[in-house]
Design an enzyme around this catalytic site. Structure first.
Site, PDB file in Angstrom:
ATOM      1  N   SER A  30       0.821  -1.222   0.000  1.00  0.00           N
ATOM      2  CA  SER A  30       0.000   0.000   0.000  1.00  0.00           C
ATOM      3  C   SER A  30       0.847   1.261   0.000  1.00  0.00           C
ATOM      4  CB  SER A  30      -0.880   0.056   1.253  1.00  0.00           C
ATOM      5  OG  SER A  30      -1.775  -0.991   1.278  1.00  0.00           O
ATOM      6  N   HIS A  61      -3.000   1.115  -4.823  1.00  0.00           N
ATOM      7  CA  HIS A  61      -2.520  -0.111  -5.472  1.00  0.00           C
ATOM      8  C   HIS A  61      -2.859  -0.033  -6.957  1.00  0.00           C
ATOM      9  CE1 HIS A  61      -1.812  -2.792  -1.912  1.00  0.00           C
ATOM     10  NE2 HIS A  61      -2.483  -1.827  -1.351  1.00  0.00           N
ATOM     11  N   HIS A  83      -6.025  -8.391  -1.671  1.00  0.00           N
ATOM     12  CA  HIS A  83      -5.980  -8.803  -0.264  1.00  0.00           C
ATOM     13  C   HIS A  83      -7.109  -9.768   0.057  1.00  0.00           C
ATOM     14  CE1 HIS A  83      -3.711  -5.011  -0.190  1.00  0.00           C
ATOM     15  NE2 HIS A  83      -3.093  -5.498   0.852  1.00  0.00           N
ATOM     16  N   TYR A  85      -8.916  -9.597   2.669  1.00  0.00           N
ATOM     17  CA  TYR A  85     -10.067  -8.867   3.239  1.00  0.00           C
ATOM     18  C   TYR A  85     -11.005  -8.297   2.182  1.00  0.00           C
ATOM     19  CZ  TYR A  85      -7.122  -4.700   2.512  1.00  0.00           C
ATOM     20  OH  TYR A  85      -6.318  -3.738   1.966  1.00  0.00           O
ATOM     21  N   GLU A  86     -10.536  -8.256   0.941  1.00  0.00           N
ATOM     22  CA  GLU A  86     -11.425  -7.789  -0.124  1.00  0.00           C
ATOM     23  C   GLU A  86     -12.454  -8.844  -0.501  1.00  0.00           C
ATOM     24  OE1 GLU A  86      -9.157  -5.558  -3.346  1.00  0.00           O
ATOM     25  OE2 GLU A  86      -7.548  -6.258  -2.041  1.00  0.00           O
ATOM     26  N   ALA A 113       2.735  -2.094   4.104  1.00  0.00           N
ATOM     27  CA  ALA A 113       2.552  -1.044   5.095  1.00  0.00           C
ATOM     28  C   ALA A 113       2.082  -1.738   6.369  1.00  0.00           C
ATOM     29  CB  ALA A 113       1.502  -0.046   4.619  1.00  0.00           C
ATOM     30  N   MET A 211      -1.991  -6.766   7.145  1.00  0.00           N
ATOM     31  CA  MET A 211      -3.054  -7.610   6.602  1.00  0.00           C
ATOM     32  C   MET A 211      -2.636  -8.323   5.317  1.00  0.00           C
ATOM     33  SD  MET A 211      -6.071  -4.789   7.057  1.00  0.00           S
ATOM     34  CE  MET A 211      -6.147  -3.744   8.533  1.00  0.00           C
ATOM     35  N   SER A 212      -1.333  -8.552   5.156  1.00  0.00           N
ATOM     36  CA  SER A 212      -0.889  -9.170   3.898  1.00  0.00           C
ATOM     37  C   SER A 212       0.385  -9.986   4.142  1.00  0.00           C
ATOM     38  CB  SER A 212      -0.616  -8.074   2.855  1.00  0.00           C
ATOM     39  OG  SER A 212       0.519  -7.310   3.228  1.00  0.00           O
ATOM     40  N   ASN A 235       2.306   3.831  10.746  1.00  0.00           N
ATOM     41  CA  ASN A 235       1.586   4.390  11.900  1.00  0.00           C
ATOM     42  C   ASN A 235       1.939   3.569  13.129  1.00  0.00           C
ATOM     43  OD1 ASN A 235      -0.222   2.394  10.236  1.00  0.00           O
ATOM     44  ND2 ASN A 235      -0.910   2.219  12.366  1.00  0.00           N
ATOM     45  N   HIS A 247      -6.632   5.016   6.942  1.00  0.00           N
ATOM     46  CA  HIS A 247      -5.906   4.601   5.740  1.00  0.00           C
ATOM     47  C   HIS A 247      -5.133   5.792   5.167  1.00  0.00           C
ATOM     48  CE1 HIS A 247      -4.835   2.182   2.342  1.00  0.00           C
ATOM     49  NE2 HIS A 247      -5.396   3.017   1.492  1.00  0.00           N
TER      50      HIS A 247
HETATM   51  N1  HPA Z   1      -2.838  -2.444  11.473  1.00  0.00           N
HETATM   52  C1  HPA Z   1      -3.037  -3.332  10.461  1.00  0.00           C
HETATM   53  N2  HPA Z   1      -2.647  -3.122   9.229  1.00  0.00           N
HETATM   54  C2  HPA Z   1      -1.992  -1.975   8.958  1.00  0.00           C
HETATM   55  C3  HPA Z   1      -1.740  -1.019   9.929  1.00  0.00           C
HETATM   56  C4  HPA Z   1      -2.175  -1.259  11.264  1.00  0.00           C
HETATM   57  O1  HPA Z   1      -1.989  -0.462  12.199  1.00  0.00           O
HETATM   58  N3  HPA Z   1      -1.069   0.011   9.333  1.00  0.00           N
HETATM   59  C5  HPA Z   1      -0.926  -0.344   8.022  1.00  0.00           C
HETATM   60  N4  HPA Z   1      -1.487  -1.541   7.793  1.00  0.00           N
END
Ligand code: HPA
Length: 269
Positions: A30, A61, A83, A85-86, A113, A211-212, A235, A247
């Protein structure tokens, strides 16, 4: 048709567009897609034009395979990923990595990310993944095993190649970046974590959460590829900073560090 035949059909369609024999594969996470624009003599193929590839659905993406060279090394770069989750089946999520494997790459660099959990991590850090924890609730190798893609019970005791980890750390030092290493933990998402969940993940040994990456790393090791991973800490994880997660923060941080990220990947390759 079976999964293997679909993979080989995608491989053939890519070979029809470019004769390049890539040595290294790269998956861009991402907000990290810009690296693909540094590929020389590039042939870019939108995922929609490769049989059985799913579109990459998230903002940030692009969704194309870029073949070319970086510093003279032939590479295949997946600019954007789909992903779990999609709503995609996990076989579709890992499909592009298997295609790169059958295209002949020997090494695969996975990027993402991620939220920082470990105390030493700050937004903007690039963390070398030294191991992972799979808490996605599934394994991409579940189901009948196709020996042409790897063994039934692949070893996962050194998923992230130690020599690759060393080269990335050396490249970080050469660029004057803080060398950071840690354990990446994958959840299915798409909601971010709660502070209580992050305390749990910290207790489990996670330094970063996302998440990947983990399903791709498992399938790449299944295929016998050497794997490397870099997380862009976009973050602080939930509850570690007082700020709510968004996001937007993820893509803004990725954008801010993109020059370091690009220089790091160029050196590593
Ligand atoms: N949690 C999960 N996935 C993420 C995060 C997070 O804080 N930051 C970027 N992808």
């Amino acid at each position: 048709m079976g999964q293997y035949e679909n993979i080989m059909e995608a491989v053939e369609s890519i070979r029809a567009r470019s004769p390049l024999a890539p040595r290294a594969g790269v998956v861009l996470g991402s907000g990290l897609g810009e690296f693909a624009n540094r590929v020389a003599d590039a042939v870019a193929i939108p995922y929609g034009e490769i049989p059985h590839f799913r579109q990459a659905g998230v903002a940030g993406h692009a969704g194309r395979l870029v073949l070319g060279t970086v510093g003279g090394v032939p590479v295949a770069v997946l600019q954007g990923r789909c992903h779990y989750y999609e709503g995609h089946d996990i076989e579709d999520v890992v499909f592009p990595v298997r295609v790169l494997g059958k295209l002949g790459v020997g090494g695969l660099l996975l990027t993402n990310a991620a939220g920082g959990i470990g105390q030493a991590l700050r937004p903007g850090d690039l963390m070398v993944i030294r191991d992972h924890i799979n808490l996605m609730g599934l394994n991409p190798l579940r189901g009948a095993n196709d020996e042409r893609l790897g063994p039934r019970f692949p070893d996962m005791s050194a998923v992230y190649d130690p020599a690759f980890q060393e080269s990335i750390a050396a490249a970080q030092a050469a660029l004057g970046l803080q060398p950071k290493k840690g354990v990446y933990l994958a959840l299915s998402g798409p909601s971010y974590e709660t502070p209580a969940e992050i305390r749990m993940l910290a207790a489990l040994g996670a330094d970063a959460v996302g998440m990947s990456t983990v399903p791709e790393a498992i399938c790449a090791r299944h295929l016998g590829l050497r794997v490397a991973g870099v997380s862009c800490i976009t973050n602080l994880a939930a509850g570690i900073s007082a700020q709510p997660l968004s996001h937007r923060e993820v893509t803004e941080t990725a954008e801010r560090v993109k020059n370091d990220f690009i220089r790091l990947l160029e050196l590593v390759i």
